[in-house]
Design an enzyme around this catalytic site. Sequence first.
Site, PDB file in Angstrom:
ATOM      1  N   TYR A 110       6.256  -6.962  13.327  1.00  0.00           N
ATOM      2  CA  TYR A 110       6.779  -5.764  12.860  1.00  0.00           C
ATOM      3  C   TYR A 110       7.730  -5.812  12.133  1.00  0.00           C
ATOM      4  O   TYR A 110       8.809  -6.790  12.339  1.00  0.00           O
ATOM      5  CB  TYR A 110       7.329  -4.807  14.017  1.00  0.00           C
ATOM      6  CG  TYR A 110       5.964  -3.588  14.129  1.00  0.00           C
ATOM      7  CD1 TYR A 110       5.933  -2.875  13.190  1.00  0.00           C
ATOM      8  CD2 TYR A 110       5.584  -3.362  15.361  1.00  0.00           C
ATOM      9  CE1 TYR A 110       5.040  -1.742  13.323  1.00  0.00           C
ATOM     10  CE2 TYR A 110       4.569  -2.422  15.305  1.00  0.00           C
ATOM     11  CZ  TYR A 110       4.444  -1.552  14.418  1.00  0.00           C
ATOM     12  OH  TYR A 110       3.543  -0.550  14.338  1.00  0.00           O
ATOM     13  N   GLU A 142       9.568  -3.028   9.675  1.00  0.00           N
ATOM     14  CA  GLU A 142       9.667  -2.013   9.224  1.00  0.00           C
ATOM     15  C   GLU A 142      10.843  -2.162   8.289  1.00  0.00           C
ATOM     16  O   GLU A 142      11.897  -2.427   8.703  1.00  0.00           O
ATOM     17  CB  GLU A 142       9.892  -0.807   9.909  1.00  0.00           C
ATOM     18  CG  GLU A 142       8.167  -0.228  10.402  1.00  0.00           C
ATOM     19  CD  GLU A 142       8.284   0.737  11.684  1.00  0.00           C
ATOM     20  OE1 GLU A 142       8.936   0.485  12.502  1.00  0.00           O
ATOM     21  OE2 GLU A 142       7.747   1.770  11.562  1.00  0.00           O
ATOM     22  N   ASP A 172      -2.010   3.709 -13.730  1.00  0.00           N
ATOM     23  CA  ASP A 172      -2.779   3.247 -12.557  1.00  0.00           C
ATOM     24  C   ASP A 172      -3.507   2.220 -13.324  1.00  0.00           C
ATOM     25  O   ASP A 172      -4.516   2.543 -13.719  1.00  0.00           O
ATOM     26  CB  ASP A 172      -3.380   4.113 -11.730  1.00  0.00           C
ATOM     27  CG  ASP A 172      -4.326   3.689 -10.761  1.00  0.00           C
ATOM     28  OD1 ASP A 172      -4.540   2.324 -10.611  1.00  0.00           O
ATOM     29  OD2 ASP A 172      -4.686   4.699  -9.734  1.00  0.00           O
ATOM     30  N   THR A 189      -4.031  -1.845  -7.545  1.00  0.00           N
ATOM     31  CA  THR A 189      -4.508  -2.463  -6.370  1.00  0.00           C
ATOM     32  C   THR A 189      -4.337  -3.930  -6.474  1.00  0.00           C
ATOM     33  O   THR A 189      -3.793  -4.367  -7.679  1.00  0.00           O
ATOM     34  CB  THR A 189      -5.915  -2.238  -6.084  1.00  0.00           C
ATOM     35  OG1 THR A 189      -6.776  -2.505  -7.187  1.00  0.00           O
ATOM     36  CG2 THR A 189      -6.083  -0.752  -5.694  1.00  0.00           C
ATOM     37  N   LYS A 246      -8.941  -6.215  -7.149  1.00  0.00           N
ATOM     38  CA  LYS A 246      -9.779  -6.049  -8.157  1.00  0.00           C
ATOM     39  C   LYS A 246      -9.884  -7.235  -8.919  1.00  0.00           C
ATOM     40  O   LYS A 246      -9.825  -8.350  -8.809  1.00  0.00           O
ATOM     41  CB  LYS A 246      -9.865  -4.743  -9.172  1.00  0.00           C
ATOM     42  CG  LYS A 246      -9.868  -3.540  -7.970  1.00  0.00           C
ATOM     43  CD  LYS A 246      -9.934  -2.378  -8.519  1.00  0.00           C
ATOM     44  CE  LYS A 246     -10.311  -1.141  -7.451  1.00  0.00           C
ATOM     45  NZ  LYS A 246      -9.385  -0.610  -6.951  1.00  0.00           N
ATOM     46  N   ARG A 285      -6.967  -6.930  -0.534  1.00  0.00           N
ATOM     47  CA  ARG A 285      -7.081  -5.805  -0.204  1.00  0.00           C
ATOM     48  C   ARG A 285      -5.542  -5.196  -0.363  1.00  0.00           C
ATOM     49  O   ARG A 285      -4.883  -5.394   0.562  1.00  0.00           O
ATOM     50  CB  ARG A 285      -7.910  -4.926   0.588  1.00  0.00           C
ATOM     51  CG  ARG A 285      -9.422  -5.646   0.426  1.00  0.00           C
ATOM     52  CD  ARG A 285     -10.345  -4.837   1.368  1.00  0.00           C
ATOM     53  NE  ARG A 285     -10.735  -3.591   0.368  1.00  0.00           N
ATOM     54  CZ  ARG A 285     -11.699  -3.553  -0.517  1.00  0.00           C
ATOM     55  NH1 ARG A 285     -12.259  -4.738  -0.685  1.00  0.00           N
ATOM     56  NH2 ARG A 285     -11.904  -2.836  -1.175  1.00  0.00           N
TER      57      ARG A 285
HETATM   58  N1  DSN Z   1     -13.345   2.337  -5.154  1.00  0.00           N
HETATM   59  C1  DSN Z   1     -12.565   1.775  -6.398  1.00  0.00           C
HETATM   60  C2  DSN Z   1     -13.625   1.144  -7.391  1.00  0.00           C
HETATM   61  O1  DSN Z   1     -14.737   0.960  -6.701  1.00  0.00           O
HETATM   62  O2  DSN Z   1     -13.144   1.643  -8.594  1.00  0.00           O
HETATM   63  C3  DSN Z   1     -11.399   2.769  -6.761  1.00  0.00           C
HETATM   64  O3  DSN Z   1     -10.299   2.923  -5.883  1.00  0.00           O
END
Ligand code: DSN
Length: 440
Positions: A54, A56, A200, A226, A229, A235
Amino acid sequence: MLPYFCAMQKDTQVFDLINKELERQRNGIELIASENFTSLQVMQAMGSVPTNKYAEGYPGKRFYGGCEVIDEIETLAIERLKKIFNASWANVQPHSGAQANTAVFLACLKPGDKILGLDLSMGGHLTHGSPANFSGKNYQALFYGVKKETGTVDYDHLEATAQKEKPKMIICGASAYSRDWDYKRIREVADSIGALVLADIAHPAGLIAKGLLNDPFEYCHIVSSTTHKTLRGPRGGIIMMRNDFDNPFGVKDPKGNIRPMSALLDLAVFPGMQGGPLEHVIAAKAVAFGEILTDDYTRYAQQIIQNAQAMAKAFVSKGYDLISGGTDNHLMLIDLRNKNLTGKKAQETLDKAHITLNKNAVPFDDKSPFITSGIRVGVPAITTRGLKQEHMQTIVDMIDTVLTNAGDDQKIGVVKNDVHEFMKDFPLYPELEVKETAMA
Ligand code: DSN
């Protein structure tokens, strides 16, 4: 074995399923634009002992003892991330991109404030104001779209809506848009009405990291992403700024103080909307960020663009209708109406051949989001596996054979075998052994 683990056997039920998933990933052609294959060391970091801790708070300011090593891990992740994007501040704790955006809204806006984002049905994202999402429920969401003739963002519409409605925040970024963004123009619009700009960059972040697309940091106040990707990490989510600034709308910290945006964003992530950070994931983010800083990753990002362009060309040559006619980034959006197919049918049929992608609404779609008229195709994952531009035609040929023989399971079965044979040349995690039983 620790005393209280003695009674536990290896959970073959779960690990057999994990092995099956490994086999699925190895055998198939992965074209979901938001997916990728992390390195083994990213996965090792994710499955490691910081999961037990933990922590925090933030490095040097935790609510628990024993955080000295965790502090080093999180600081390393932050410093590497700042270096990648030439940022002055970063928060690596958001559990996902949606959490990152939630924190930005919490830090910048008051409930009921107006926001302006790209319409989900035109390629936007749920968290940019969809009525089904917190962003559309807690804030007054307005949308801009793309132009019917070109499929590119309608900046005139964006500007007109912004001038009329005076949103507090303009959001750029998308989950199904294949072109680069004019961040400069969006910032000019925002400045003219005193709005903030959130970029974003969840999808193209890896390409931006290597200077292959326009730099949002130059014009956007806050950037979220994110990490799984094009960035090819675990993730998770991140928030960054190149320049800190004071919140212009008087949003205060929990003690009622006006604070710089960096402090408000940190407070919005924790304790605003998350508890304990996932430090094992943050360790994996640090590993991925280290990889992104290498020349190998630069070559990877360049290859993504080469592959996407080669694939787009191959689709166009077979009569597929690409929204905007092509791509600048890692993905393309294809309208299947001229092929008399829905996105749903295409996705399901391609699944039978172990070619994985997702149905996707196309701009001005006449079908529901559960059916759709289109598919989204992305190359980050196959590029990680080592496929080059000369392989894109083969993939498009296989997709075309499946889609033009959608009712013929025998022909699709032949393609499935071809897919398996083809992907054997691009081994995935050869270090990981798969048990015979799991392969059945
Ligand atoms: N689910 C993602 C995508 O496939 O682009 C976006 O959050």
